[in-house]
Every structure is written in C-alpha cells, then in structure tokens.
Design a protein around this motif. Structure first.
Motif, PDB file in Angstrom:
ATOM      1  N   ARG A 221       0.756  -1.185  -0.404  1.00 23.33           N
ATOM      2  CA  ARG A 221      -0.031  -0.213   0.161  1.00 23.33           C
ATOM      3  C   ARG A 221       0.478   1.302  -0.224  1.00 23.33           C
ATOM      4  O   ARG A 221       0.812   2.180  -1.009  1.00 23.33           O
ATOM      5  CB  ARG A 221      -1.061   0.273   1.447  1.00 23.33           C
ATOM      6  CG  ARG A 221      -2.191  -0.904   1.166  1.00 23.33           C
ATOM      7  CD  ARG A 221      -2.993  -0.841   2.357  1.00 23.33           C
ATOM      8  NE  ARG A 221      -2.679  -1.191   3.655  1.00 23.33           N
ATOM      9  CZ  ARG A 221      -2.483  -2.441   3.898  1.00 23.33           C
ATOM     10  NH1 ARG A 221      -2.100  -3.497   3.451  1.00 23.33           N
ATOM     11  NH2 ARG A 221      -1.937  -2.002   5.145  1.00 23.33           N
TER      12      ARG A 221
ATOM     13  N   ARG B 188      -4.675   7.340   6.300  1.00 29.22           N
ATOM     14  CA  ARG B 188      -6.051   6.258   5.758  1.00 29.22           C
ATOM     15  C   ARG B 188      -6.291   4.733   5.493  1.00 29.22           C
ATOM     16  O   ARG B 188      -6.164   4.165   5.697  1.00 29.22           O
ATOM     17  CB  ARG B 188      -7.062   7.407   5.641  1.00 29.22           C
ATOM     18  CG  ARG B 188      -7.512   8.684   5.858  1.00 29.22           C
ATOM     19  CD  ARG B 188      -7.989   9.026   5.285  1.00 29.22           C
ATOM     20  NE  ARG B 188      -8.806  10.330   5.668  1.00 29.22           N
ATOM     21  CZ  ARG B 188     -10.309   9.900   6.858  1.00 29.22           C
ATOM     22  NH1 ARG B 188     -10.435   8.876   6.588  1.00 29.22           N
ATOM     23  NH2 ARG B 188     -10.469  11.000   7.220  1.00 29.22           N
ATOM     24  N   TRP B 189      -5.225   4.734   4.197  1.00 28.25           N
ATOM     25  CA  TRP B 189      -4.908   3.692   3.335  1.00 28.25           C
ATOM     26  C   TRP B 189      -3.477   2.175   4.024  1.00 28.25           C
ATOM     27  O   TRP B 189      -4.305   1.569   4.195  1.00 28.25           O
ATOM     28  CB  TRP B 189      -4.905   3.858   2.296  1.00 28.25           C
ATOM     29  CG  TRP B 189      -5.165   2.569   1.351  1.00 28.25           C
ATOM     30  CD1 TRP B 189      -6.246   2.155   1.663  1.00 28.25           C
ATOM     31  CD2 TRP B 189      -4.591   1.723   0.412  1.00 28.25           C
ATOM     32  NE1 TRP B 189      -6.172   1.626   0.501  1.00 28.25           N
ATOM     33  CE2 TRP B 189      -5.239   0.873  -0.339  1.00 28.25           C
ATOM     34  CE3 TRP B 189      -3.609   3.021  -0.334  1.00 28.25           C
ATOM     35  CZ2 TRP B 189      -4.591   0.107  -1.385  1.00 28.25           C
ATOM     36  CZ3 TRP B 189      -3.002   1.986  -1.386  1.00 28.25           C
ATOM     37  CH2 TRP B 189      -3.320   1.188  -2.284  1.00 28.25           C
TER      38      TRP B 189
ATOM     39  N   LYS C  95      -3.216   3.114   7.917  1.00 29.08           N
ATOM     40  CA  LYS C  95      -4.729   2.655   8.896  1.00 29.08           C
ATOM     41  C   LYS C  95      -4.407   2.941  10.371  1.00 29.08           C
ATOM     42  O   LYS C  95      -5.197   2.194  11.414  1.00 29.08           O
ATOM     43  CB  LYS C  95      -5.261   1.129   9.125  1.00 29.08           C
ATOM     44  CG  LYS C  95      -5.218   0.917   7.395  1.00 29.08           C
ATOM     45  CD  LYS C  95      -5.982  -0.868   6.671  1.00 29.08           C
ATOM     46  CE  LYS C  95      -6.217  -0.814   5.774  1.00 29.08           C
ATOM     47  NZ  LYS C  95      -6.540  -2.489   5.880  1.00 29.08           N
TER      48      LYS C  95
END
Length: 138
Positions: free
Chosen positions: A20, A68-69, A72
């Motif tokens: 990610r 956010r991604w 997390k």
C-alpha cells in the motif's frame, strides 16, 4: 524489518502495508513529478524552487493516503507534527540529493528527471522506515 520469527499474520500485515505504501508513493510521486514539470515549464522558477513546490504537493498527498490507507491509523496533532518533522527532514535530504545529482550527472535531456528520480527514491526509502517505526506506529 521482516524477521523469520515474526508471526505469519504480522509478516502479511507488513507486506500489505509495504505494498500500500508503494502504491501511495507511486501516486504521490506522480503528483510530485507533475507539479515539478509544470512549474519548470510554466514559470521561470529555478529547479530548487520547482522541487520545493512539488515536494509540498507530493507530501500532502502522501500524508492523507498513507495515514488513512497504507498505515490505517487515526490522525491527530502528534502524528501530523511527527509527519511534518519527518517530511521536513526529508525535504532537505531530497533537495541535497537532487542538487548533487544535477552536479554529477552528464548533460542530457533526461538529467533533470533522473536527478528527481534519484532524490525521490532515496526519500521514499527513508520515509517508509521512519513512518513505520515512528510516525504511524500503533
């Protein structure tokens, strides 16, 4: 960072986090390079000014998406401050590397882009380690 004694679940989470992060980094790098190129071709700004402006654009993108991604985690003043300090340090690192690369690379049509890529790569590696170990650590 990957220890053979690390539980499989933790290794999978680390790998997922890294994937990610790379995706976010790639997108943020495109924002960075796009702004860099735009500033260089639409203004009379020197390369270090264009690099500074593009770095801010890429950094804002990276913070939002990584928090956010990729990692997390919740936001907050502490994390935002730590992120700003890390990227402030990285800013000087990439400016120095970019300037050094421009000095050492031969004159060619690809020189400016390669200098950007070298500085971006080093900054990205530094950021992942520090984000994982310090800024976005739970």
């Amino acid at each position: 960072m990957i220890d053979e004694k690390m539980p499989v679940h933790d290794r999978k989470e680390l790998l997922g986090q890294l994937i990610r992060f790379v995706i976010v980094g790639g997108f943020s790098a495109l924002v960075d390079l796009g702004v860099y190129t735009l500033v260089l071709h639409t203004t009379a700004a020197p390369t270090y000014v264009a690099r500074a402006i593009s770095f801010v654009a890429g950094t804002a993108t990276a913070y939002a998406l990584n928090r956010r991604w990729a990692f997390k985690v919740e936001g907050g003043a502490r994390r935002a401050t730590a992120f700003a300090l890390l990227y402030g340090t990285t800013f000087f690192l990439i400016l120095g590397v970019n300037a050094l690369a421009l000095l050492l690379l031969p004159d060619a049509w690809w020189k400016v882009t390669l200098a950007w890529a070298i500085s971006q790569g080093l900054g990205t590696a530094w950021n992942f380690v520090m984000l994982r170990l310090v800024v976005f650590r739970d």
